[in-house]
Motif scaffolding. Structure first.
Motif, PDB file in Angstrom:
ATOM      1  N   LYS A 185       0.824  -1.205   0.000  1.00 27.25           N
ATOM      2  CA  LYS A 185       0.000   0.000   0.000  1.00 27.25           C
ATOM      3  C   LYS A 185       0.855   1.251   0.000  1.00 27.25           C
ATOM      4  O   LYS A 185       1.990   1.251   0.469  1.00 27.25           O
ATOM      5  N   LYS A 186       0.297   2.318  -0.530  1.00 31.90           N
ATOM      6  CA  LYS A 186       0.933   3.631  -0.384  1.00 31.90           C
ATOM      7  C   LYS A 186      -0.181   4.573   0.037  1.00 31.90           C
ATOM      8  O   LYS A 186      -0.896   5.122  -0.789  1.00 31.90           O
ATOM      9  N   LEU A 187      -0.318   4.710   1.353  1.00 34.85           N
ATOM     10  CA  LEU A 187      -1.426   5.499   1.874  1.00 34.85           C
ATOM     11  C   LEU A 187      -1.224   6.973   1.568  1.00 34.85           C
ATOM     12  O   LEU A 187      -0.110   7.485   1.640  1.00 34.85           O
TER      13      LEU A 187
ATOM     14  N   ASP B  77       3.198   0.624   4.879  1.00 33.76           N
ATOM     15  CA  ASP B  77       2.055   1.195   4.167  1.00 33.76           C
ATOM     16  C   ASP B  77       2.328   2.615   3.664  1.00 33.76           C
ATOM     17  O   ASP B  77       1.419   3.296   3.196  1.00 33.76           O
TER      18      ASP B  77
ATOM     19  N   THR C  34      -5.869   4.338  11.318  1.00 37.61           N
ATOM     20  CA  THR C  34      -5.781   3.791   9.960  1.00 37.61           C
ATOM     21  C   THR C  34      -5.275   2.349   9.950  1.00 37.61           C
ATOM     22  O   THR C  34      -5.574   1.588   9.039  1.00 37.61           O
TER      23      THR C  34
ATOM     24  N   ASP D 245      -5.509   4.429  -0.745  1.00 37.23           N
ATOM     25  CA  ASP D 245      -4.277   3.823  -1.223  1.00 37.23           C
ATOM     26  C   ASP D 245      -3.945   4.372  -2.614  1.00 37.23           C
ATOM     27  O   ASP D 245      -4.679   4.161  -3.572  1.00 37.23           O
TER      28      ASP D 245
ATOM     29  N   ASN E 203      -1.639   3.399  -4.491  1.00 36.13           N
ATOM     30  CA  ASN E 203      -1.233   2.330  -5.401  1.00 36.13           C
ATOM     31  C   ASN E 203      -2.430   1.613  -6.028  1.00 36.13           C
ATOM     32  O   ASN E 203      -2.258   0.806  -6.934  1.00 36.13           O
ATOM     33  N   ASP E 204      -3.602   1.875  -5.492  1.00 33.27           N
ATOM     34  CA  ASP E 204      -4.808   1.271  -6.056  1.00 33.27           C
ATOM     35  C   ASP E 204      -5.442   2.285  -7.014  1.00 33.27           C
ATOM     36  O   ASP E 204      -5.965   3.307  -6.586  1.00 33.27           O
TER      37      ASP E 204
ATOM     38  N   SER F 234      -8.927   3.533  -6.154  1.00 37.28           N
ATOM     39  CA  SER F 234      -9.269   4.150  -4.874  1.00 37.28           C
ATOM     40  C   SER F 234      -9.782   5.570  -5.129  1.00 37.28           C
ATOM     41  O   SER F 234      -9.508   6.177  -6.167  1.00 37.28           O
TER      42      SER F 234
ATOM     43  N   SER G  54      -6.913   8.036  -5.757  1.00 38.58           N
ATOM     44  CA  SER G  54      -6.280   7.924  -7.077  1.00 38.58           C
ATOM     45  C   SER G  54      -7.183   8.538  -8.145  1.00 38.58           C
ATOM     46  O   SER G  54      -6.714   9.249  -9.035  1.00 38.58           O
TER      47      SER G  54
ATOM     48  N   GLN H 143       2.754  12.301  -0.527  1.00 39.95           N
ATOM     49  CA  GLN H 143       1.607  11.430  -0.770  1.00 39.95           C
ATOM     50  C   GLN H 143       0.298  12.125  -0.412  1.00 39.95           C
ATOM     51  O   GLN H 143      -0.747  11.504  -0.382  1.00 39.95           O
TER      52      GLN H 143
END
Lengths: 204, 402
Positions: free
Chosen positions: A3-5, A88, A149, A170, A172-173, A176, A179, A199
């Motif tokens: 994940k990349k929150l 994350d 979280t 996230d 990376n999703d 989401s 994104s 981020q």
């Protein structure tokens, strides 16, 4: 994929009410005299003042807290590894490791770190919120509400925003909410030219 | 006899000042760094300024003394011993300034237990540790009754790059930070080394004159003239780097760089900047550029003192030019990190940085320097004038050995 929150903050929705700032303070036990999350009035001389000249006036705000950079300057400079990025993608501080050299504070391009110059003072005289209490002589800052979280909840600032200006998710999703918002609205990183890859994205 | 009395008195005064500094530090430990003038905006102050300053003084001294052997400059070999003592003392002081700057000094061992080698601060810990060991070994070999010159040559060949490196790494602590425009420059390391060379040599000249005045240590008068010539060259190099740095910052007219430059040229840091440029670079260079002036010890000493003051000012403007302006603008600014007094609602905010060292910081500053004075006097007494310096044929009569 890991994940990349991250977060998006819609500056068209932000109305400078400071609710996220206070929610953060209560959630995270932030002592008196400092904030992890503060609301800046863009371009104005004082809080809530407009910029420009009459009649071409504009007024807007920008909430600012740790941006959880992918290429975080603070993580690089910490001599003892007290500041780190978790799996994350949160930039966190190990309060038991920090030696109080304040190198991270000098290295952060956003002035979002706060230091315990004195024994933390809490106005009601007791701790509040879920985050652990920090000692005198160490650094602290936004943790993306790691206590919440990690359990799948949203950060407090996202939850309490009455204008729904903040979204969390996230990066990376691709599906989401964050994104999508970054794609559709052309999300911008603060001081992107520094290459720190925050981020947290601002939607203007 | 008079000298001995003076010595005891100065040791006594220095001891008292050290004690005062120690008391101030204990006070700071129990109350936190809130007793200093530092806050969230300007988060480094006098301690870090002094750290840079003393690393520079130390490196400069060692560079002069080791290059005497490395480049075989016999005249300079005579001062190698006091120079190395001075370097060793200064590097210890630099380390102490880091210790008093830490918010949680009880965790200082974490620097050795959990080092994170990506951090320039850890590079500095490593280099300073090596540097200290090299200086002590060098000193030990040098003060042998019959020094082994081959060993000395090896030691100095290690000491010279170590001294250059120690100040370069200190510069990189700042120069590698993209967040701060007035630090982020590839010229930072050369600039620091240049300051080290001129301030370190200047201090060495002053200390030599002091040794001559207050002990039976003798220096050939010709040596002052040649050291002064070297100092003039170092000052010119320093001036050249400062000019190059300022020109590069000014020319493009980029907004944040121009703002930082404004602090130096006409803002709150202007006194420090112009004192360095005029009194710390221009005046000493003019004095030392004349061969006639280089024959006058008092003029050399004046120039040396000005260089040291100038370099201290340079540390001040270098450090604070990156701290005074907020990195992201907007009212109400940055939280200071100090709990506001009852009734004063908005005094936790600052739109721009400001910093004045407190009495506690000054006491600790003076205490650490006094401690350095004590270390130097004791080391000098034991190592410099306790025996004859047979190597250079300079007679050093024992003062207190009778």
């Amino acid at each position: 994929m890991a994940k990349k929150l991250g977060m998006t903050i819609d500056l068209k929705r932000c109305m400078g009410c400071h609710t996220c700032s206070l929610g953060c303070k209560m959630q995270n036990n932030v002592p008196m005299g400092m904030l992890w999350n503060r609301i800046l009035t863009i371009g104005g001389e004082d809080v809530d003042t407009a910029r420009g000249e009459f009649p071409s006036l504009e007024k807007s705000w920008m909430p600012l807290s740790c941006l959880h950079c992918e290429n975080a300057s603070c993580v690089k400079v910490c001599p003892v590894g007290a500041t780190y990025r978790d799996e994350d993608g949160r930039v966190l501080i190990n309060y038991d490791r920090c030696i109080g050299c304040r190198y991270c504070m000098a290295a952060c391009p956003y002035n979002v770190r706060v230091f315990n110059w004195q024994k933390p003072v809490r106005e009601p005289g007791h701790s509040y919120g879920e985050a652990p209490v920090r000692a005198k002589g160490i650094m602290e800052k936004c943790t993306l509400c790691v206590e919440r979280t990690a359990k799948g909840q949203e950060p407090r600032c996202v939850e309490v925003c009455p204008a729904k200006a903040r979204k969390f998710g996230d990066l990376n999703d691709p599906n989401s909410e964050v994104s999508k918002a970054i794609r559709e609205r052309g999300g911008q990183q603060l001081l992107a030219e520094k290459g720190t890859k925050p981020q947290v994205y601002y939607l203007r | 006899m008079e000298n001995r009395g003076n010595l005891k008195m100065s040791l006594g005064i220095l001891g008292l000042l050290t004690l005062l500094g120690l008391i101030a530090w204990v006070y700071q430990l129990s109350n936190g760094l809130i007793v200093t003038g530092m806050r969230n905006v300007v988060s480094w102050g006098l301690y870090i300024t002094s750290f840079m300053f003393f690393v520079g003084l130390s490196a400069g001294g060692l560079i002069v003394s080791s290059s005497a052997t490395v480049f075989d400059i016999p005249a300079f070999k005579a001062v190698a011993k006091p120079a190395v003592i001075l370097s060793t003392v200064c590097i210890i002081l630099a380390g102490l300034f880091i210790v008093v700057d830490l918010g949680s000094p009880e965790r200082i061992l974490y620097l050795f237990i959990h080092p994170q080698f990506q951090s320039p601060l850890i590079w500095d810990v490593v280099v300073i540790a090596i540097y200290l060991v090299v200086s002590l070994l060098y000193l030990k070999h040098m003060t042998q009754p019959a020094p082994d010159y081959r060993k000395l040559a090896t030691m100095s060949a290690v000491a010279l790059p170590a001294a250059v490196l120690v100040h370069s790494v200190t510069a990189w602590i700042f120069g590698l930070q993209i967040a701060r425009v007035s630090w982020h420059s590839a010229l930072m390391a050369p600039l620091f080394v240049a300051s080290a060379l001129d301030s370190g040599l200047a201090l060495l000249i002053i200390v030599l004159a002091g040794l001559e005045r207050y002990s039976d240590y003798k220096v050939e008068p010709k040596l002052y003239a040649s050291l002064a010539g070297l100092l003039a060259a170092f000052v010119a190099v320093d001036a050249f780097f400062v000019f190059s740095e300022v020109l590069t910052a000014a020319y493009p007219g980029e907004e944040s760089v121009t703002a930082a430059l404004g602090l130096l040229l006409s803002g709150p840091l202007a006194p420090f900047f112009w004192v360095q440029v005029v009194l710390g670079l221009a005046v000493p260079f003019v004095i030392l550029a004349s061969a006639a002036n280089r024959q006058s010890k008092s003029k050399i000493l004046l120039a040396a003192a000005l260089v040291i003051i100038g370099v201290f000012c340079k540390r001040v403007w270098l450090l604070f030019s990156s701290f005074l302006l907020p990195l992201v603008e907007g009212a109400p600014g940055i939280t200071l990190g100090q709990a506001p007094a009852a009734g004063a609602k908005l005094d936790m905010w600052a739109m721009a940085g400001s910093y004045t060292p407190t009495l506690v910081e000054w006491a600790i500053f003076i205490g650490i320097i006094s401690f350095g004075g004590i270390m130097f006097i004791i080391a000098a007494r034991r190592l410099l004038w306790a025996r004859e310096d047979t190597a250079r044929g300079i007679r050093i009569a024992p003062t207190a050995a009778k």
